[in-house]
Design a protein around this motif. Sequence first.
Motif, PDB file in Angstrom:
ATOM      1  N   LEU A  18       0.815  -1.212   0.000  1.00  0.00           N
ATOM      2  CA  LEU A  18       0.000   0.000   0.000  1.00  0.00           C
ATOM      3  C   LEU A  18       0.853   1.268   0.000  1.00  0.00           C
ATOM      4  CD1 LEU A  18      -3.028  -0.985   2.207  1.00  0.00           C
ATOM      5  CD2 LEU A  18      -2.988  -0.548  -0.214  1.00  0.00           C
ATOM      6  N   LYS A  19       2.030   1.203   0.623  1.00  0.00           N
ATOM      7  CA  LYS A  19       2.926   2.367   0.583  1.00  0.00           C
ATOM      8  C   LYS A  19       3.341   2.648  -0.854  1.00  0.00           C
ATOM      9  CE  LYS A  19       4.904   2.465   5.168  1.00  0.00           C
ATOM     10  NZ  LYS A  19       5.653   1.543   6.015  1.00  0.00           N
ATOM     11  N   LYS A  20       3.687   1.585  -1.584  1.00  0.00           N
ATOM     12  CA  LYS A  20       4.071   1.754  -2.991  1.00  0.00           C
ATOM     13  C   LYS A  20       2.893   2.300  -3.797  1.00  0.00           C
ATOM     14  CE  LYS A  20       7.569  -1.907  -3.295  1.00  0.00           C
ATOM     15  NZ  LYS A  20       8.706  -1.026  -3.116  1.00  0.00           N
ATOM     16  N   MET A  21       1.724   1.741  -3.565  1.00  0.00           N
ATOM     17  CA  MET A  21       0.530   2.163  -4.298  1.00  0.00           C
ATOM     18  C   MET A  21       0.199   3.616  -4.012  1.00  0.00           C
ATOM     19  SD  MET A  21      -1.829  -1.159  -3.723  1.00  0.00           S
ATOM     20  CE  MET A  21      -1.160  -2.794  -3.980  1.00  0.00           C
ATOM     21  N   GLN A  22       0.335   3.988  -2.750  1.00  0.00           N
ATOM     22  CA  GLN A  22       0.036   5.358  -2.335  1.00  0.00           C
ATOM     23  C   GLN A  22       0.960   6.345  -3.049  1.00  0.00           C
ATOM     24  OE1 GLN A  22       0.587   6.162   1.901  1.00  0.00           O
ATOM     25  NE2 GLN A  22      -1.528   6.869   1.983  1.00  0.00           N
ATOM     26  N   LYS A  23       2.235   6.007  -3.108  1.00  0.00           N
ATOM     27  CA  LYS A  23       3.217   6.860  -3.786  1.00  0.00           C
ATOM     28  C   LYS A  23       2.868   7.008  -5.263  1.00  0.00           C
ATOM     29  CE  LYS A  23       7.690   7.018  -1.662  1.00  0.00           C
ATOM     30  NZ  LYS A  23       8.276   5.934  -0.913  1.00  0.00           N
ATOM     31  N   MET A  24       2.528   5.885  -5.889  1.00  0.00           N
ATOM     32  CA  MET A  24       2.234   5.903  -7.323  1.00  0.00           C
ATOM     33  C   MET A  24       0.924   6.621  -7.639  1.00  0.00           C
ATOM     34  SD  MET A  24       3.244   2.291  -8.848  1.00  0.00           S
ATOM     35  CE  MET A  24       3.881   1.316  -7.546  1.00  0.00           C
ATOM     36  N   ALA A  25      -0.043   6.490  -6.756  1.00  0.00           N
ATOM     37  CA  ALA A  25      -1.361   7.072  -7.012  1.00  0.00           C
ATOM     38  C   ALA A  25      -1.323   8.596  -6.894  1.00  0.00           C
ATOM     39  CB  ALA A  25      -2.388   6.489  -6.050  1.00  0.00           C
ATOM     40  N   GLY A  26      -0.371   9.111  -6.118  1.00  0.00           N
ATOM     41  CA  GLY A  26      -0.254  10.559  -5.971  1.00  0.00           C
ATOM     42  C   GLY A  26      -1.095  11.074  -4.808  1.00  0.00           C
ATOM     43  N   ASP A  27      -1.147  12.391  -4.668  1.00  0.00           N
ATOM     44  CA  ASP A  27      -1.752  12.998  -3.488  1.00  0.00           C
ATOM     45  C   ASP A  27      -3.271  12.983  -3.474  1.00  0.00           C
ATOM     46  OD1 ASP A  27       0.544  13.436  -2.134  1.00  0.00           O
ATOM     47  OD2 ASP A  27       0.792  15.509  -2.799  1.00  0.00           O
ATOM     48  N   ASP A  28      -3.887  13.145  -4.622  1.00  0.00           N
ATOM     49  CA  ASP A  28      -5.347  13.207  -4.645  1.00  0.00           C
ATOM     50  C   ASP A  28      -5.853  12.311  -5.776  1.00  0.00           C
ATOM     51  OD1 ASP A  28      -7.883  13.913  -3.978  1.00  0.00           O
ATOM     52  OD2 ASP A  28      -7.865  15.812  -5.072  1.00  0.00           O
ATOM     53  N   PRO A  29      -5.717  10.991  -5.610  1.00  0.00           N
ATOM     54  CA  PRO A  29      -5.950  10.086  -6.735  1.00  0.00           C
ATOM     55  C   PRO A  29      -7.437   9.854  -7.019  1.00  0.00           C
ATOM     56  CG  PRO A  29      -5.423   8.818  -4.783  1.00  0.00           C
ATOM     57  CD  PRO A  29      -5.341  10.275  -4.394  1.00  0.00           C
ATOM     58  N   ASP A  30      -7.757   9.698  -8.301  1.00  0.00           N
ATOM     59  CA  ASP A  30      -9.097   9.239  -8.631  1.00  0.00           C
ATOM     60  C   ASP A  30      -9.053   7.710  -8.687  1.00  0.00           C
ATOM     61  OD1 ASP A  30      -7.778   8.640 -10.970  1.00  0.00           O
ATOM     62  OD2 ASP A  30      -8.820  10.127 -12.186  1.00  0.00           O
ATOM     63  N   GLU A  31     -10.201   7.104  -8.917  1.00  0.00           N
ATOM     64  CA  GLU A  31     -10.276   5.646  -8.863  1.00  0.00           C
ATOM     65  C   GLU A  31      -9.352   4.995  -9.889  1.00  0.00           C
ATOM     66  OE1 GLU A  31     -13.829   2.369  -8.501  1.00  0.00           O
ATOM     67  OE2 GLU A  31     -14.223   4.451  -7.957  1.00  0.00           O
ATOM     68  N   GLU A  32      -9.225   5.625 -11.066  1.00  0.00           N
ATOM     69  CA  GLU A  32      -8.365   5.082 -12.112  1.00  0.00           C
ATOM     70  C   GLU A  32      -6.900   5.072 -11.688  1.00  0.00           C
ATOM     71  OE1 GLU A  32      -8.401   6.687 -16.316  1.00  0.00           O
ATOM     72  OE2 GLU A  32     -10.539   6.258 -15.963  1.00  0.00           O
ATOM     73  N   ALA A  33      -6.465   6.160 -11.081  1.00  0.00           N
ATOM     74  CA  ALA A  33      -5.072   6.264 -10.635  1.00  0.00           C
ATOM     75  C   ALA A  33      -4.778   5.199  -9.583  1.00  0.00           C
ATOM     76  CB  ALA A  33      -4.799   7.656 -10.056  1.00  0.00           C
ATOM     77  N   VAL A  34      -5.734   4.981  -8.678  1.00  0.00           N
ATOM     78  CA  VAL A  34      -5.549   3.981  -7.627  1.00  0.00           C
ATOM     79  C   VAL A  34      -5.510   2.582  -8.243  1.00  0.00           C
ATOM     80  CG1 VAL A  34      -6.532   2.942  -5.555  1.00  0.00           C
ATOM     81  CG2 VAL A  34      -6.584   5.414  -5.837  1.00  0.00           C
ATOM     82  N   ALA A  35      -6.411   2.308  -9.183  1.00  0.00           N
ATOM     83  CA  ALA A  35      -6.451   0.986  -9.818  1.00  0.00           C
ATOM     84  C   ALA A  35      -5.136   0.689 -10.533  1.00  0.00           C
ATOM     85  CB  ALA A  35      -7.627   0.904 -10.785  1.00  0.00           C
ATOM     86  N   ALA A  36      -4.609   1.677 -11.258  1.00  0.00           N
ATOM     87  CA  ALA A  36      -3.335   1.504 -11.957  1.00  0.00           C
ATOM     88  C   ALA A  36      -2.205   1.288 -10.951  1.00  0.00           C
ATOM     89  CB  ALA A  36      -3.042   2.728 -12.820  1.00  0.00           C
ATOM     90  N   GLN A  59      -9.336  -9.176  -3.418  1.00  0.00           N
ATOM     91  CA  GLN A  59     -10.261  -9.382  -2.307  1.00  0.00           C
ATOM     92  C   GLN A  59     -10.719  -8.065  -1.673  1.00  0.00           C
ATOM     93  OE1 GLN A  59      -8.675 -12.171   0.516  1.00  0.00           O
ATOM     94  NE2 GLN A  59     -10.506 -12.157   1.768  1.00  0.00           N
ATOM     95  N   TYR A  60      -9.818  -7.105  -1.592  1.00  0.00           N
ATOM     96  CA  TYR A  60     -10.092  -5.876  -0.834  1.00  0.00           C
ATOM     97  C   TYR A  60     -10.095  -4.630  -1.706  1.00  0.00           C
ATOM     98  CZ  TYR A  60      -9.039  -8.856   3.173  1.00  0.00           C
ATOM     99  OH  TYR A  60      -9.027  -9.861   4.102  1.00  0.00           O
ATOM    100  N   GLN A  61     -10.258  -4.808  -3.007  1.00  0.00           N
ATOM    101  CA  GLN A  61     -10.110  -3.698  -3.949  1.00  0.00           C
ATOM    102  C   GLN A  61     -10.846  -2.434  -3.518  1.00  0.00           C
ATOM    103  OE1 GLN A  61     -10.924  -4.810  -7.966  1.00  0.00           O
ATOM    104  NE2 GLN A  61      -9.993  -2.966  -8.768  1.00  0.00           N
ATOM    105  N   GLN A  62     -12.115  -2.565  -3.174  1.00  0.00           N
ATOM    106  CA  GLN A  62     -12.921  -1.391  -2.836  1.00  0.00           C
ATOM    107  C   GLN A  62     -12.376  -0.677  -1.601  1.00  0.00           C
ATOM    108  OE1 GLN A  62     -14.842  -0.578  -5.382  1.00  0.00           O
ATOM    109  NE2 GLN A  62     -14.921   1.323  -4.263  1.00  0.00           N
ATOM    110  N   GLN A  63     -11.995  -1.456  -0.591  1.00  0.00           N
ATOM    111  CA  GLN A  63     -11.456  -0.854   0.631  1.00  0.00           C
ATOM    112  C   GLN A  63     -10.131  -0.148   0.367  1.00  0.00           C
ATOM    113  OE1 GLN A  63     -12.226  -4.598   2.834  1.00  0.00           O
ATOM    114  NE2 GLN A  63     -12.340  -3.272   4.611  1.00  0.00           N
ATOM    115  N   ILE A  64      -9.306  -0.744  -0.485  1.00  0.00           N
ATOM    116  CA  ILE A  64      -8.019  -0.133  -0.798  1.00  0.00           C
ATOM    117  C   ILE A  64      -8.243   1.185  -1.540  1.00  0.00           C
ATOM    118  CG2 ILE A  64      -5.870  -0.364  -2.118  1.00  0.00           C
ATOM    119  CD1 ILE A  64      -6.053  -3.409  -1.571  1.00  0.00           C
ATOM    120  N   ILE A  65      -9.135   1.156  -2.535  1.00  0.00           N
ATOM    121  CA  ILE A  65      -9.421   2.365  -3.312  1.00  0.00           C
ATOM    122  C   ILE A  65      -9.926   3.466  -2.388  1.00  0.00           C
ATOM    123  CG2 ILE A  65     -10.982   3.379  -5.030  1.00  0.00           C
ATOM    124  CD1 ILE A  65     -10.777   0.667  -6.555  1.00  0.00           C
TER     125      ILE A  65
END
Length: 86
Positions: A18-36, A59-65
Amino acid sequence: DTARPGRGIKCSLCTKALKKMQKMAGDDPDEEAVAAAMQKGCRLLGRLLGKQCQKMVKQYQQQIIEGLQNGDTPQDICTAMGICKA
């Protein structure tokens, strides 16, 4: 915690991913950015961990997004999903 072996490993995998995902998604991510970021984040963990990561993401996609969009910490998100202990 001897009652649930492997719990710590899953927790650290979750927070690391999630730390990696958070960095990649950026500061104010939309659902697409989070999915990528979820796809890429798992790949960065290597083959073995990447597989476990993808299972977790499915399993947890929605919660992660939601967590990443709300700016929750990886630790908080993993705890909310029941992977880490509070």
